[in-house]
Enzyme design. Structure first.
Site, short mmCIF file in Angstrom:
data_model
loop_
_atom_site.label_atom_id
_atom_site.label_comp_id
_atom_site.label_asym_id
_atom_site.label_seq_id
_atom_site.Cartn_x
_atom_site.Cartn_y
_atom_site.Cartn_z
CD GLU A 12 -0.33 17.09 -21.94
OE1 GLU A 12 0.55 17.63 -21.26
OE2 GLU A 12 -1.10 17.74 -22.69
CD GLU A 289 0.03 18.40 -33.52
OE1 GLU A 289 -0.68 18.04 -32.56
OE2 GLU A 289 0.18 19.59 -33.85
#
Length: 379
Positions: A12, A289
């Site tokens: 987050e 990612e």
């Protein structure tokens, strides 16, 4: 003017950074307070803030959801807007913010089917709680439907901020150094692993090693303090720990990268990456990612934390799934071997994933534009 943003943990916090940049760009007078609930997320924030944003941003840990404590927190900071990321629905905190007349927004909101069922047992309480938010933006259409049902109002889905995060950084000098040391070696990565996965990964290395001389398996634990325990699982295999300052020279078979904030370095060095948290029922870590850095993706069967992202990656033929269970090590070794043996196919898969990972680059600016009118008028 102070915007208070709360992000529970690492994922987050990283998804929040592009939004902070967009808010700062649209209003240069803003300052930011970021609260988190973990030490690693606090360290990541310190590492990843840009030089322009760092002087305008402070970090604190979120107080426990006790009425007196959250009221004192709000009275001390006096934020002009509260922005909650994803799923942090703390009733006392939200009640105190409403009492202090702090506007509140919930962005990149997510809610599992299980959580929605639990909240559904108290529909009046859920509707009252969600009614305190002046703006709710869901990250998927399924999340939007659940929030709409509970809130009794239309909740839109604009997209997922995780798609808009910048690529993970890497120190250029260290990247060049390790590239030179590992030149000619096959390197594969197990990223953000959780307990119960490292044994499978080391077993897969043992199966791969006879057909792949010089193979280097890099394990990056989600929580670096587990490094010594993971190294102990290697048994008779030559192992080195980055957290202990040890090098992965030619004789090392397993390299435990038990440091914080270096995952971007190893995604750039690996020929294929297993996304951790997916071989055990944790729910998986963020595959985007790896996608942003062009690293071919393997993922286990437990990826419910990122189900919408995984569905899109599957549809684009941009990742491979490996099963769990009793034969997990054999299946993982076979999938890694397949991708190592066909670099062209692996890179085609990675290219498709990279394209998908960039398709919501404008989302932070759009959300920032919607948040600024909510800021409380000057007192």
């Amino acid at each position: 003017r102070l915007i208070w943003c709360h992000a529970a943990s690492n994922g987050e916090t990283l998804s929040l950074l592009p939004l902070l940049e967009a808010l700062a760009k649209q209003d240069p007078a803003l300052s930011f307070l970021v609260t988190t609930g973990t030490v690693t997320s606090a360290r990541l924030l310190e590492q990843r803030l840009s030089p322009e944003l760092a002087p305008r941003t402070q970090h604190r840990f979120l107080p426990l959801d006790v009425p007196r404590w959250v009221a004192r927190f709000l009275a001390g900071w006096r934020p002009d807007l509260a922005v909650i990321v994803e799923s942090e629905l703390w009733p006392n905190m939200l009640a105190a913010a409403e009492a202090a007349r702090v506007p509140i927004a919930l962005i990149n909101a997510r809610m599992s089917a299980r959580s929605a069922k639990t909240w559904g047992w108290a529909p009046g309480f859920a509707r009252g709680l969600l009614g305190r938010f002046g703006l709710i933006l869901a990250q998927t259409e399924a999340d939007a439907a659940r929030f709409s049902a509970l809130a009794g109002r239309e909740v839109p889905c604009w997209g997922n901020l995780k798609y808009a995060a910048p690529p993970l950084p890497a120190d250029p000098a260290e990247l060049a150094r390790l590239s030179a040391i590992w030149a000619g070696r096959l390197v594969w990565l197990a990223a953000s692993t959780h307990p119960g996965e490292d044994e499978i990964i080391i077993a897969a290395h043992r199966l791969l090693a006879p057909d792949h001389p010089g193979l280097l398996t890099v394990i990056v634990p989600r929580h670096p303090p587990r490094g010594p325990d993971i190294a102990g699982l290697a048994g008779d295999l030559p192992v080195a720990r980055r957290g202990a300052g040890q090098e992965a020279g030619q004789g090392v078979a397993v390299y435990v990268a038990d440091t914080l904030g270096e995952l971007g370095l190893f995604y750039r060095l690996a020929r294929v990456a297993l996304i951790g948290g997916s071989l055990v029922p944790h729910g998986g870590q963020n595959p985007l990612e790896a996608a942003r850095l062009g690293c071919p993706i393997l993922i286990g069967p437990h990826h419910f934390n990122f189900s919408e992202i995984i569905t899109r990656l599957h549809a684009a033929h941009s990742l491979a799934e490996t099963p769990g269970g009793p034969g997990a090590a054999q299946a993982l070794a076979a999938n890694v071997a397949r991708l190592l043996a066909d670099p062209a196919a692996a890179q085609a898969m990675a290219g498709a994933a990279a394209a998908l990972a960039q398709d919501q680059a404008g989302l932070p600016d759009r959300i920032a534009t919607s948040l600024l009118p909510l800021i409380r008028p000057a007192r």
